[in-house]
Structure formats: structure tokens, C-alpha cells
Design a protein around this motif. Sequence first.
Motif, PDB file in Angstrom:
ATOM      1  N   LEU A 146      33.835  40.290  42.269  1.00 43.43           N
ATOM      2  CA  LEU A 146      35.129  39.566  42.688  1.00 43.43           C
ATOM      3  C   LEU A 146      35.690  38.796  41.658  1.00 43.43           C
ATOM      4  CD1 LEU A 146      33.560  38.388  46.170  1.00 43.43           C
ATOM      5  CD2 LEU A 146      35.336  40.330  45.857  1.00 43.43           C
ATOM      6  N   ASP A 154      37.814  40.813  39.394  1.00 43.32           N
ATOM      7  CA  ASP A 154      38.918  41.543  40.063  1.00 43.32           C
ATOM      8  C   ASP A 154      39.858  40.758  40.358  1.00 43.32           C
ATOM      9  OD1 ASP A 154      37.556  44.013  39.679  1.00 43.32           O
ATOM     10  OD2 ASP A 154      36.757  44.315  41.509  1.00 43.32           O
ATOM     11  N   THR A 155      39.673  39.374  40.577  1.00 44.95           N
ATOM     12  CA  THR A 155      40.404  38.370  41.171  1.00 44.95           C
ATOM     13  C   THR A 155      41.159  37.634  39.876  1.00 44.95           C
ATOM     14  OG1 THR A 155      38.707  37.886  42.790  1.00 44.95           O
ATOM     15  CG2 THR A 155      40.275  36.380  42.408  1.00 44.95           C
ATOM     16  N   HIS A 165      44.622  33.496  42.094  1.00 46.54           N
ATOM     17  CA  HIS A 165      44.204  33.656  43.356  1.00 46.54           C
ATOM     18  C   HIS A 165      43.548  32.268  43.965  1.00 46.54           C
ATOM     19  CE1 HIS A 165      42.123  35.413  46.583  1.00 46.54           C
ATOM     20  NE2 HIS A 165      42.986  36.431  46.741  1.00 46.54           N
ATOM     21  N   ALA A 201      39.781  32.012  43.570  1.00 40.32           N
ATOM     22  CA  ALA A 201      39.249  32.200  42.316  1.00 40.32           C
ATOM     23  C   ALA A 201      38.367  31.115  42.074  1.00 40.32           C
ATOM     24  CB  ALA A 201      40.394  32.425  41.233  1.00 40.32           C
ATOM     25  N   TYR A 208      35.168  31.497  44.097  1.00 38.25           N
ATOM     26  CA  TYR A 208      34.243  32.603  43.394  1.00 38.25           C
ATOM     27  C   TYR A 208      33.371  31.995  42.070  1.00 38.25           C
ATOM     28  CZ  TYR A 208      36.620  35.782  46.489  1.00 38.25           C
ATOM     29  OH  TYR A 208      37.152  36.477  47.553  1.00 38.25           O
TER      30      TYR A 208
END
Length: 982
Positions: free
Chosen positions: A487, A490-491, A495, A498, A501
Motif C-alpha cells: 500500500l 502504491d499510494t 493521498h 498516505a 499507511y
Amino acid sequence: MRFWLFLLLSLWPATRCLAAQRVPATAAPPALLLRDTTQTYQLSPLLELLPDPPGAPLSLAQVLSAPYASRFRRSPELIPNTAGSHTYWVRWQLGNALDTRTQWVLSMRAFLTSFDLFTVDKRGRVVRAQHLDPDYTWAALHALPGRRFNIALTLPSGQLRTFYLHSAGSIYNFQICERTQLLQLFREGDVWETLFFGTFLVLVVYNLLLFLAIRDRTYLYYVLYASSFALLQAQATGYLRQWLAPILAAPALTSQHIDLLEGLLLGATLFTGILTVRSFLETGRLAPRLDRALRVVAYFTPLPLLAAFVPYDWSGWLAPLVALAVSAALLAAGIAVTLTGYRPARYYMAGWTLVLLAVIAFYLRTLRLLPVSFFTEYGIRVTSALDVILLSLGLADRINVARRERQLAQEATIAALREKDDVREQATRELTRHAAQLQHAYQELQTSLQTTDKLQSLDELKTRFFTNISHELRTPLTLILAPLEQLVADTRADHPAAAEYELMHHQARRLLQLVNQLLDVARLEAGQLRLRAVPTDLHRFVRTHTAAFSSLAASRGLHLLIEADGPAVEAWVEPDQLEKILGNLLSNALKFTPASGTVRVRLYADGQEAVLQVQDTGPGIAPGHLGRIFERFQQADDSLTRPYGGSGVGLALVKELVQLHQGQVRVQSTLGQGTTFEVRLRLGCAHLTPEQMAQPTAAEVPATTALAERPGPTERSARTAADTSGSRPLVLIVEDHPDMRQYLRTCLAADYRVLLAPDGPAGLAAAHTHNPDLVVSDLMMPGLDGLGLCERLKADEATSHIPVVLLTARTTDESRLAGLELGADDYLTKPFRPVELRARVRNLIQQRQLLRRRFGQEMTLQPRDIAITSVDAHFLTRALEVVEAHLADPDFSVDQFADALHLSRMQLHRKLKALADQPATEFIRTVRLRRAAQLLAATAGNVGEVCYQVGFQHLSYFTKCFRELYGYPPSEHAARQAALTE
């Protein structure tokens, strides 16, 4: 030695005279009364002797007269010895206390040439007169079949008989016993003689076989020498004469025949002995001058044959002198070769020394300087036999010496190259030995502190608990960290999720770090964490790992300074453990230092130690807590309202790891000013044991395979629905954790066809049924674990080619080595990154495809010239042997091929396709064509003949297949190969 021998020779005549004066003369000899048929009577101590005047032998009438009858004297020796050229009268008296029919026999162990024996009754009348000569027939000298002279005596019951024997001087060793008793003694003696000669026979046969095996003439010479010596001993003991007497009964063996035979056997023994010694001692190489002398002495060995043709006075000395001369020459050769350090010469010298002592004793007895004894009579025989046996042992040792010399010659070059290294490593070995002794003493002290077995069991239980807990924690951490990393990757940074994460990923990594620290502490406490030190540049290491904390320091508004710019400092440490030491110290310093503070890292050398300091400007530690700061779960501020978090494990782990490196850690702190942690590590490797120093090849663990065994029972497995196409490689996942199993499928389903199995038995069955391109298996599973699954897959020829990747939460070297030694191709520790898993799977499958192409080419180029290094290569070799065995059989089918290899048709097809990139039918045809090419190149026949020799029924089909493989017809193959050779 010569002085004592001269003194003995000087005093001997006087002692003989004194002994003669002490023994009184008697008119009548003492009578020996024979009462017991089971007893052997020794007659020698009762014998009385009367020497003949020189040149005027006495007659029996003169001996019976009073003047001479009173001159008989008993010998002072137990066994009279009158050896020489003079003649003697010997007298003794016997009485038979038993029945007249009792048959008494006189047994003579004497060396008599000819003699007269008279039997006289108590009135002086001659009852019986016998003239006996060795030239007479065998029966005249042997009342019983035996190797010694024995004569039957006529002794009436209750009467005394006086016996007079007239002969040349000899050794009078007489015995009297009943006929049956004497026959029994002969048979008992034959048993021991059989063992004696049987030993010689075994030695002769054994060394003859050695000669035939290795073609060394030394063994042939030894066989001839031992055979000659055995025959000479058979003649000396009377056996040879006993064996030849029935054959040569008419005419009888004369004394001249016996002398010739003895001279021949003695000469043969001396000659073959010289040949044996020259070859055995290698005198031509080790003592050239003595070797030439031995050649000259060998020409005199036939001289004992002359003893049969010269007078007795000369014959008695000729053979012994030749034997002594040869013995002296051989002894000199043995001494010279022994001084060169030739090891087998010791066996030779031991034997010849014993023989020489026996020969000296024998001739001292001949000169009457020593009394008759077992050693004087049988010493030469016994010591010669020992010499033969020792020489046989020396021959065996000679083989070992030759083998050792070849080995030393091979090692000489290597030793010269290693000589410099040995000198340099000597000091290191000494220091290592002392360190090992200190470590051993420390371990013994630690062992003595273990008070009860209960505490040890508790430690083991605690270690297993932490290990199992870490495994259980690492599996969910893998399922958390891997998707989070995906994640995060890929983020986009803008975002909204983000930051969350990143936070989740950071805390998961923090949780993993705590799990690892707990596990390390448990392993340290149980003594299972071993040091694997390597030489490390500490300057580079400290700068690199400290720089990794720069971003964290900057985010907290701290100044992180590195002072490691001095001379290079190299120490033997384990980088992973040193990283934990430095990381814990820096984490604490950054955590407890307020904003705008400073954290300073210093590294410098202090004598034979490297000093690492981590200094902060934090609040400091109270003096009451400094003494317990390194204790486990201890915190300087343990209140519920403390501003900083922590588990109290980090500093305890730091102390344990530093002590594992045999270093020291100290702390200095002042409240309000800051804290300084100092780690001191010893330079060099002298303080470490060899087990604590990692070898350069420690990580290169070769895969091994076990013996083939049949797979266990199969269970159901489910095929993934991600892709049913057969174009992509098939990966089998064996994992008992359902979530982990599905996550692994998700990681690999994009690039591979995936097959799932919930446990080891189901995975084993799926591997046999579907023949996957790769197996990914968890290590810890109920029932059949990952190690057992790997071992069975690698041991079975049907699945040994499949790569295996093991997944585990265990981080110890022992568990990793256990998997690799069972044949695992790779080892991945949980938690892992999906990218790393995919990379390793991709590399293994690509390597297997390259190996498959290599095997396909190699196995078809030269079917019989392939280096076998694995189970797969061994399987291909067996396949080639089966095809070549049926090469000329055009009806040889794939089913027969599979039956010969104990596989099903489908298993054979998959195995050959996986290893040689060819199905079974094409594999058979390719082997036939390659063999045909060899036959054509060797002009072993024309195209038609070769076609049928390799199993093709139709020439046209053979030509078509040959052209497809080589690009030209078979008729041109021989010419093309010849052109390539030129």
C-alpha cells in the motif's frame, strides 16, 4: 663381551678337571629299576663314561675287566656332552620290576653316526651284541615309527642288565619308557611340530599370493627362503628322513646321503636368505658397498655340500663356519640399513639378533663351554622360526613404508608451500588454544552454577515458549507488513491515507523489532545465541548505520554528530549484533534528548580496544538507577506518568551482546547534563575461539539428497481459479495457516499458476500428481513439517528435480542449515517482502529452465561420458543405460522404458520433460541417433547396418530423423567428422 668370553674359555678346563675329581669312580653303575609303564625315565643323569686311550680303542673284554671297570665316572652334567673326535664307552644298569612281556624301548636324542650296544647280565656274560649304523635300514634304528632313534630292549623280569655303548663323542640324551607310552609321546610331539610347520606353510602360501598380486620379487625370495628353511628344520628334527625312508627303503639312506641332503638344504637356505635380505633391505640403494659384499658371500653358499666328502674333523666345522660367515654379513647389512632409518630393518635386526645369540650358544655348547639345555639344542630352530615370522611382518611393514613414502612425496610439495603459513599461524593457534581453555573454564564455572535440573528445564521451556510465540507473532506480522508495504509503495504522497499507511507500517516494524529483541534475550539466556564474528571496518560501519538515524534526528530537531575520522579501526564482530547494539543506544539517546539537543557518536582506538561512545544531552539518569540500568525490564522512570515509553529490554540486550563479544559496556550520567554509554570491544581475533569466527564458506551450504523412498498417503488439494492455462509455471504452496496460504497465492497468482495444499501430506501428494515447477512450503506444520516434506521430495526420483523454498519464522542459523542440508533450494524468513518472494521464485524457476536445457544437451551428446553429481543426473544416467541396453530392439516402447525405471508412463514423461526438455519418445530416438552418429564416425558399418544396429526398422525413416537432428544425411557423417578432425 670379548673379555668375559676369554675368561670363560680360560677357566673352563680347570672347572672340568675339578668336576672330574669330585665325581668318584665306581666298579658298578647305579641300577635304574623300571616299575611304571606310564613314566618316562631319564637315563642321562645315571650314565657313566670311560674315554678310550688315544689311538687304542678298548674292547668290551677290557672294559669288563677290573682295572677299567673301576675307571667309569659319572658325568657332572645332567646330559653328558662328549662331542668331538674321541670315542667313549658309556655304561648304565637297568632292572625290570614288571612282567617280562613289558616292552621297554630306549629312545636316543643323540647325534650318533655308528655305535655298538652290548647287553651284559650280572655274571658278566654278553647276552646281546648289536652293531648299529645309520647306513642300515630304517627298521633297524626304529622299533617304533618316529623321528628319533629308538631300540627295543630285552629285560627279563626281576633281573638286572648292564648296557655298554661304544661310539664317537656325542650328546647322550637317553630316555626309557614303555612302548605304548613312547608312541604316545611321539604323537604329542607330532602335534606341536604340525603347528610349527603349518605356520610356515601359511606364511609361504600368503607371501606367494602377495607375489602373484603385486609382482614384487621380495615375496618370491621370501617364499623360497621360508621353504628351504622349513625343509632344513624337517631334516634336523628327523621328519624328512622319516618321510623319505619308506620311499627309499632299498637301498637305505646312508649317512653320506643325509650329509648331502643337509648340505644342499643349508646352502639353499643361505643363498635364498641373501637374496631375500638384499631385496627386503634394498641394500643396492641404501648400502651399495655391503650389497656388493653380499653378492660375493653368495658364491660361498654351496660349500656345505662338501661336508659329505671331507673327514669328520673338518665336516663338523665347514658348514657352521659358512653359516656364521653368511650370518655375520647379513647382520652387518642389517645394521647398516637400520642406521639409515629404514623402518622395516628393525624387524630384520630383531630376528637376526636372536638367531645370532642362538648360534653362539650352540657352538659354546659344542666347545663344552655351556651345558646342554633347551636353548642350546633348540635355540637356533626357535629363533630362526621367529626370524622368519618377523621377516614376514617386516614385509608387511615394507608395504606400509612404501605407501607412506609415496604419500610423503606427494605432501612434500604442499608442505613447502604451507611452511610459511604454518610459522605465521603458530602464534595464532597458541592464542586460540589459551582462549579456548579460558572459555572452557568459564563454561565449566557456568555449569557448576546450575543448581538443579529444574532450572535447566525451565530455561529450555522458556526458550521454546519464546520461539513458538515469535513464530505465531511473525506470521500475522507478515500478513500486516507485506500488504502495508504494498500500500505504501502504491499510494501517492498526496493521498489522504498516505500518512496513516506510513504510521501503521512504522508501528508494525516497531512491533517486529520488539519481538526480535525478546527472542534474542531468550536465546542469550539459554545460551543458544552463538557469535559468528567477521573482520569489520568499524569506522565505515558506525558512519553508515548512524547516518540512517539522521532523518529521525532531524524530525525531532536534534543535532546528530559523528566523530569517526581517525585511523581505521578493524575488529572481529558480528555485524547484525553490532547493529543492534548501536541501534538501541542511538534509539535511547534520540528518545530521551529534548529538542535542540545534541547526540554525539564517537569511535576511536584505545590501545588494543575499540571504544564506541554514544553521548546525549538529555535529562540524565539518577545515581540510584545507574547500577540496575542494564537489568532486564528495568527503566530509569517506571512511573505510570513517565513521558517516554519503552519495554526495558533494549539496554539488557545491549549488555548481553557486548559480553558475547567479550567486551564491556559502561554508563556515566549526570542529572540535567546528559548520559554517555561507552562500549569497549577487543581488537583482533585472539580472544575468540575458532567456532566464534565465521568461515568464508559458512553460508555456502550444499544441498544433499537422501535415498529414494515411496511417498506417503495422498490427500485432497484445491487448484486456484486464477489461471487454468498451462503456459505459465506451476507453483505449489504448502501452508497450514489459511490466511497466509491465501496471501501467498495473491502474491504469486499474477505470474504463475498456483496450487494450494493445507498440510505436508497433501502437498506431497500434489507434488506427485501435478509435478509443479516449484514448491513453497512453511517450515512448522502439524504432522509432516516443511523439513520432512523437503526431504521426501528430494529423496524421490519422481520429484527430486523440483525446487523447494522454505518459509519460517525461525531466524537461527541451525534451522536454516537444517533446511539447506535436506536439499532446500532457498530459505525465506518471516516476515518477508512480496517483492523478495517473487524475485526468489522467479530466479529459481529460471535457473531450473537453464539447467534443463544443459541436461538436455549434455545427456544427448555423449551418453556414457557425463559427470554425475546429483540424484537427477543419476536418474538420467540410469535412463541412458536402459535405452542403450535396448538399443537394437526396434520394439522397445515407452511403457517398457517406464517399467525399467519403476515409474509410471506419465511420471517418466514429466521427469524427462523437466530435466532433459524432451518427452520419452523423443529421448529414446535422440539416444539412438547419437549412438548411430558415433558408429558412423567410427566406420563400424554402412548406413543400413548402423540403422538396424540402433533399432530403426526402416532406412528411410532413419535418414529422415538423422537429417532433422544433424542437418545432413547419415551417408555424409563420416566424411564430415573426418574433415573436422583434420
